[in-house]
Design a protein around this motif. Structure first.
Motif, PDB file in Angstrom:
ATOM      1  N   TRP A 286       0.818  -1.210   0.000  1.00 23.79           N
ATOM      2  CA  TRP A 286       0.000   0.000   0.000  1.00 23.79           C
ATOM      3  C   TRP A 286       0.854   1.263   0.000  1.00 23.79           C
ATOM      4  O   TRP A 286       0.460   2.291  -0.559  1.00 23.79           O
ATOM      5  CB  TRP A 286      -0.988  -0.017   1.163  1.00 23.79           C
ATOM      6  N   GLU A 287       2.032   1.192   0.581  1.00 25.19           N
ATOM      7  CA  GLU A 287       2.953   2.326   0.484  1.00 25.19           C
ATOM      8  C   GLU A 287       3.359   2.542  -0.979  1.00 25.19           C
ATOM      9  O   GLU A 287       3.411   3.674  -1.466  1.00 25.19           O
ATOM     10  CB  GLU A 287       4.192   2.083   1.345  1.00 25.19           C
ATOM     11  N   VAL A 288       3.608   1.447  -1.686  1.00 28.44           N
ATOM     12  CA  VAL A 288       3.966   1.533  -3.105  1.00 28.44           C
ATOM     13  C   VAL A 288       2.784   2.053  -3.921  1.00 28.44           C
ATOM     14  O   VAL A 288       2.952   2.910  -4.802  1.00 28.44           O
ATOM     15  CB  VAL A 288       4.423   0.154  -3.629  1.00 28.44           C
ATOM     16  N   ILE A 289       1.585   1.558  -3.650  1.00 21.32           N
ATOM     17  CA  ILE A 289       0.395   2.002  -4.383  1.00 21.32           C
ATOM     18  C   ILE A 289       0.195   3.505  -4.201  1.00 21.32           C
ATOM     19  O   ILE A 289      -0.081   4.232  -5.167  1.00 21.32           O
ATOM     20  CB  ILE A 289      -0.843   1.216  -3.914  1.00 21.32           C
ATOM     21  N   ARG A 290       0.352   3.991  -2.967  1.00 22.07           N
ATOM     22  CA  ARG A 290       0.202   5.430  -2.728  1.00 22.07           C
ATOM     23  C   ARG A 290       1.333   6.213  -3.376  1.00 22.07           C
ATOM     24  O   ARG A 290       1.122   7.313  -3.911  1.00 22.07           O
ATOM     25  CB  ARG A 290       0.126   5.702  -1.221  1.00 22.07           C
ATOM     26  N   GLY A 291       2.548   5.645  -3.357  1.00 14.52           N
ATOM     27  CA  GLY A 291       3.675   6.300  -4.013  1.00 14.52           C
ATOM     28  C   GLY A 291       3.464   6.411  -5.512  1.00 14.52           C
ATOM     29  O   GLY A 291       3.763   7.446  -6.124  1.00 14.52           O
ATOM     30  N   LEU A 292       2.937   5.356  -6.119  1.00  7.13           N
ATOM     31  CA  LEU A 292       2.639   5.389  -7.550  1.00  7.13           C
ATOM     32  C   LEU A 292       1.583   6.446  -7.860  1.00  7.13           C
ATOM     33  O   LEU A 292       1.667   7.149  -8.871  1.00  7.13           O
ATOM     34  CB  LEU A 292       2.167   4.016  -8.025  1.00  7.13           C
ATOM     35  N   ALA A 293       0.576   6.551  -6.983  1.00  4.56           N
ATOM     36  CA  ALA A 293      -0.470   7.558  -7.200  1.00  4.56           C
ATOM     37  C   ALA A 293       0.119   8.969  -7.163  1.00  4.56           C
ATOM     38  O   ALA A 293      -0.306   9.844  -7.937  1.00  4.56           O
ATOM     39  CB  ALA A 293      -1.570   7.409  -6.154  1.00  4.56           C
ATOM     40  N   MET A 294       1.102   9.195  -6.303  1.00  3.67           N
ATOM     41  CA  MET A 294       1.769  10.497  -6.266  1.00  3.67           C
ATOM     42  C   MET A 294       2.514  10.761  -7.561  1.00  3.67           C
ATOM     43  O   MET A 294       2.699  11.916  -7.966  1.00  3.67           O
ATOM     44  CB  MET A 294       2.718  10.569  -5.066  1.00  3.67           C
ATOM     45  N   LEU A 295       2.947   9.692  -8.223  1.00  8.34           N
ATOM     46  CA  LEU A 295       3.577   9.806  -9.538  1.00  8.34           C
ATOM     47  C   LEU A 295       2.541   9.806 -10.658  1.00  8.34           C
ATOM     48  O   LEU A 295       2.897   9.759 -11.832  1.00  8.34           O
ATOM     49  CB  LEU A 295       4.554   8.643  -9.747  1.00  8.34           C
ATOM     50  N   ARG A 296       1.263   9.825 -10.285  1.00  3.25           N
ATOM     51  CA  ARG A 296       0.134   9.797 -11.237  1.00  3.25           C
ATOM     52  C   ARG A 296       0.127   8.502 -12.049  1.00  3.25           C
ATOM     53  O   ARG A 296      -0.173   8.496 -13.241  1.00  3.25           O
ATOM     54  CB  ARG A 296       0.159  11.026 -12.155  1.00  3.25           C
ATOM     55  N   THR A 297       0.472   7.399 -11.386  1.00  8.45           N
ATOM     56  CA  THR A 297       0.414   6.066 -11.986  1.00  8.45           C
ATOM     57  C   THR A 297      -0.604   5.256 -11.197  1.00  8.45           C
ATOM     58  O   THR A 297      -0.507   5.162  -9.971  1.00  8.45           O
ATOM     59  CB  THR A 297       1.791   5.381 -11.943  1.00  8.45           C
ATOM     60  N   PHE A 298      -1.574   4.667 -11.895  1.00  6.53           N
ATOM     61  CA  PHE A 298      -2.708   4.040 -11.236  1.00  6.53           C
ATOM     62  C   PHE A 298      -2.879   2.595 -11.690  1.00  6.53           C
ATOM     63  O   PHE A 298      -2.715   2.282 -12.867  1.00  6.53           O
ATOM     64  CB  PHE A 298      -3.979   4.847 -11.523  1.00  6.53           C
ATOM     65  N   LEU A 299      -3.222   1.736 -10.738  1.00  3.62           N
ATOM     66  CA  LEU A 299      -3.395   0.306 -10.987  1.00  3.62           C
ATOM     67  C   LEU A 299      -4.864  -0.037 -11.146  1.00  3.62           C
ATOM     68  O   LEU A 299      -5.732   0.579 -10.517  1.00  3.62           O
ATOM     69  CB  LEU A 299      -2.816  -0.507  -9.829  1.00  3.62           C
ATOM     70  N   TYR A 300      -5.120  -1.055 -11.972  1.00  5.53           N
ATOM     71  CA  TYR A 300      -6.484  -1.536 -12.205  1.00  5.53           C
ATOM     72  C   TYR A 300      -6.459  -3.061 -12.278  1.00  5.53           C
ATOM     73  O   TYR A 300      -5.449  -3.670 -12.600  1.00  5.53           O
ATOM     74  CB  TYR A 300      -7.047  -0.982 -13.527  1.00  5.53           C
ATOM     75  N   SER A 301      -7.611  -3.656 -12.023  1.00  5.71           N
ATOM     76  CA  SER A 301      -7.813  -5.104 -12.173  1.00  5.71           C
ATOM     77  C   SER A 301      -6.776  -5.901 -11.380  1.00  5.71           C
ATOM     78  O   SER A 301      -6.033  -6.705 -11.926  1.00  5.71           O
ATOM     79  CB  SER A 301      -7.757  -5.500 -13.664  1.00  5.71           C
ATOM     80  N   THR A 302      -6.777  -5.692 -10.080  1.00 10.66           N
ATOM     81  CA  THR A 302      -5.807  -6.390  -9.218  1.00 10.66           C
ATOM     82  C   THR A 302      -6.459  -7.429  -8.313  1.00 10.66           C
ATOM     83  O   THR A 302      -5.759  -8.127  -7.579  1.00 10.66           O
ATOM     84  CB  THR A 302      -5.048  -5.384  -8.321  1.00 10.66           C
ATOM     85  N   ASP A 303      -7.787  -7.532  -8.334  1.00  8.98           N
ATOM     86  CA  ASP A 303      -8.484  -8.349  -7.334  1.00  8.98           C
ATOM     87  C   ASP A 303      -8.325  -9.854  -7.518  1.00  8.98           C
ATOM     88  O   ASP A 303      -8.783 -10.619  -6.671  1.00  8.98           O
ATOM     89  CB  ASP A 303      -9.976  -8.001  -7.304  1.00  8.98           C
TER      90      ASP A 303
END
Length: 199
Positions: free
Chosen positions: A91-108
């Protein structure tokens, strides 16, 4: 007859700047550069477009891995983390990516460990241009979106609705249609997105 709009000094300077940007863009292609621009596009918008093109072409290429490390996020190998540590790091990486405007999809369809492993070994190692970041920036990473046979199977198994499955079966009758399965994890609805700030 309607009068033609009078060009201001600012308009003239902008046009010259656009021509200079187009000349710089030409340096990045082997063949003659051809392009179409609508006459309805404002000079200001044309200038912004060509500035973006030049910035993209002149940008250094970096990996998200290096950008996250540069921003102070440590990225230990998956095997160095127990499950609790790994989930927190993910989740730290996911939030870090969002700060870089990079977003993940279809991970479930992936566990936390499987997703972190995919990011650490593969996706964060892919190079992208190091562009200025603003609210309009967005890089999208779809975990079942690369068009491979495996990703198509995962999409149909977990993410496609009945209408999409019927359409797929009609368009690709020789493809085996996997049985629909419920997603084993519940992460996607909590992920940051372009229109939703990282929580």
């Amino acid at each position: 007859m309607p009068k033609k709009p009078v060009k201001t000094k600012e308009d003239t300077e902008r046009q010259e700047h656009i021509r200079d940007l187009q000349r710089r863009t030409q340096e990045f292609v082997d063949d003659e550069l051809s392009f179409f621009e609508s006459e309805q596009m404002s000079t200001e918008l044309r200038e912004q477009f060509w500035e973006h093109v030049v910035t993209f072409e002149e940008a250094e290429w970096v990996t998200s891995f290096d950008q996250l490390v540069r921003d102070g996020i440590e990225l230990p190998a998956p095997e160095e983390l127990d499950d609790s540590q790994l989930s927190a790091k993910l989740w730290e990486v996911i939030r870090g990516l969002a700060m870089l405007r990079t977003f993940l999809y279809s991970t479930d369809h992936l566990s936390d460990r499987e997703l972190y492993e995919e990011l650490w070994h593969e996706l964060l190692r892919e190079e992208t241009p190091d562009m200025p970041i603003n609210d309009d920036s967005a890089w999208h990473i779809d975990l079942v979106g690369n068009g491979s046979e495996q990703d198509n199977e995962l999409y149909l198994r977990y993410y496609a609705g009945e209408e999409d499955r019927r359409r797929w079966a009609k368009d690709w009758p020789n493809d085996a249609m996997p049985e629909h399965e419920a997603l084993p994890y519940d992460r996607d609805r909590h992920l940051p997105s372009r229109n939703k700030a990282a929580e």
